[in-house]
Design an enzyme around this catalytic site. Structure first.
Site, PDB file in Angstrom:
ATOM      1  CE1 TYR A  52      -3.837   2.360   0.973  1.00 44.79           C
ATOM      2  CE2 TYR A  52      -2.092   3.484   2.167  1.00 44.79           C
ATOM      3  CZ  TYR A  52      -3.366   3.473   1.628  1.00 44.79           C
ATOM      4  OH  TYR A  52      -4.161   4.595   1.727  1.00 44.79           O
ATOM      5  CD  GLU A  68      -5.931   4.379  -1.251  1.00 47.06           C
ATOM      6  OE1 GLU A  68      -6.094   4.592  -0.051  1.00 47.06           O
ATOM      7  OE2 GLU A  68      -6.814   3.938  -2.000  1.00 47.06           O
TER       8      GLU A  68
END
Ligand code: GDP
Ligand code: MN
Length: 410
Positions: free
Chosen positions: A117, A205
């Site tokens: 992530y 993101e």
């Protein structure tokens, strides 16, 4: 403002961040051709190469909802496209009513050795943009954040110097990256940090950022982005025509869009008491007071300091088009705002409002508190229009108004 994943991938690519080949489609019939195009671009088999079909909606959790599908033939791509374009997607982020899917991304598929992530957002506590990374990326990241916060790494970014290579390198090592993976990941982090500032993002993101399995030409595998999500600061949009051009009105609440065109700030909420207020602070106080008396606001609506009669009329039509609304509280503290303009707007809206039985006027309970600039004239105007405002109750102050509207909706 949000954008779709296929747009986000183009943006990443324009900053040199590697993403697999992909194209957006809107028609089931295009799935065949596009499957072949993307597998060809990626150097995979056009008959049975791995590809992925993904719903393009402004909500996450697609994987778990069945709206990210791995496919291995043109026919499977078409079947997945048919499923996604004819069923609503229900995920943890959509609510039970689900979302209609109008666009799909078909991208070349990749083998995954590990999912990470990576994101940048503003940390209000330290007042710094902050790089956030985790070696436990993928579809469970919310769970990781809640149950294993120590698995989430953070690197505050200096506002003038930007993300430094040594900081990115430290994160890459802490993520457990090895050999050539480190340099590739550092390049991606630095590019993402530049993009974040250049485009006035509030969120950038990549989840997952992946490492592919090792092979002869890439002994440590390759680091790639296979899903991305961006939020942009609306106040910075006027500086970015390229980002503005990515706006997709089909993904927005139609009433919120309409309100925006009339200069109103409107946000739909889940309750049943419509609110029409001037000023964002007063709107929040009004919602709090309604809640204090046991009611639930149906919306946030700030008509601003200088709303026209037309905008107030529009505001009412937006509030009353919400089927959940069974009472309305108008709370105006007139400073620059002239209370008579508000009253005229209310009367116009009531005169134009058609009930299901064909009659005009407001049937739902209406409580009005007008205070300040020209309030007496405003009140007199409302009282003289009682034919169209049979449910009208005047309130002496906000507390009184909130109590009355909560009692009226029951
Ligand atoms: P999200 O669920 O909306 O965040 O959609 P993602 O694009 O992140 O996809 C969800 C999951 O599907 C990823 O975490 C991967 O595990 C898997 N996935 C997506 N694309 C690929 C791909 O090209 N190859 C493989 N093997 N898995 C993929
Ligand atoms: Mn994802």
């Amino acid at each position: 403002m949000k954008i779709h994943e296929y747009q986000a991938r183009d943006l990443l690519a324009s900053y040199g961040i590697p993403v697999p080949a992909g194209r957006m489609i809107e028609k089931i019939d295009d799935a065949h051709t596009v499957y072949k195009q993307v597998t060809q671009e990626a150097g995979l088999s056009l008959e049975n190469g791995l590809a992925v079909v993904k719903a393009q909606v402004h909500a996450g959790g697609r994987g778990k909802a069945g709206f990210v599908k791995l496919v291995r033939s043109p026919q499977e791509a078409e079947d997945a496209a048919r499923f996604m374009l004819s069923n609503k997607m229900v995920s943890v982020q959509t609510g039970p009513e689900g979302l209609e899917v109008k666009k799909l991304l078909i991208a070349a598929g990749v083998e995954i050795a590990h999912e990470y992530y990576l994101a940048i957002t503003t940390d209000r506590e330290t007042r710094r943009n902050t790089l956030i990374a985790s070696a436990e990326g993928g579809v469970e990241i919310e769970k990781v954040a809640a149950e294993k916060p120590e698995a989430i790494l953070k690197q505050p970014i200096h506002p003038l110097m930007g993300l430094q290579p040594h900081e990115a390198r430290r994160i890459a090592f802490e993520l457990g990256m090895k050999g050539k993976q480190v340099g590739q990941a550092v390049k991606i982090m630095l590019a993402l940090a530049r993009l974040f500032v250049d485009k006035d993002c509030s969120l950038a993101e990549i989840n997952p950022l992946i490492v592919t399995p090792a092979n002869e030409s890439a002994p440590d595998g390759n680091v790639l982005a296979i899903d991305a999500k961006f939020n942009f600061d609306d106040n910075g949009l006027s500086r970015h025509k390229d980002i503005q051009a990515l706006f997709d009105p089909a993904e927005e609440n139609p009433q919120e869009l309409k309100a925006h065109r009339f200069g109103l700030s409107y946000i739909k909420l889940d309750g049943n008491i419509g609110c029409l207020v001037n000023g964002a602070g007063l709107a929040m106080a009004t919602m709090d007071t309604i809640k204090h008396h046991g009611g639930e606001p149906a919306n946030f609506l700030d008509v601003g300091g200088s709303a026209s009669e037309e905008a107030v009329t529009e505001a009412f039509s937006i509030i009353l088009s919400d089927q959940n609304v069974n009472g309305v509280l108008v709370n105006i503290f007139g400073g620059i705002m002239d209370c008579e303009v508000i009253a005229k707007g209310v009367v116009n809206a009531a005169r134009n409002y058609k009930n299901s039985d064909g009659s005009t006027g407001f049937k739902v309970p209406l409580v009005v508190r007008l205070e300040g600039n020209n309030s007496q004239k405003g009140r007199a105007l409302l009282e003289s229009a009682s034919d169209n405002l049979p449910t009208l109750q005047a309130a002496t102050d906000l507390n009184d108004g909130a109590r009355k509207v909560v009692a009226a909706v029951g």
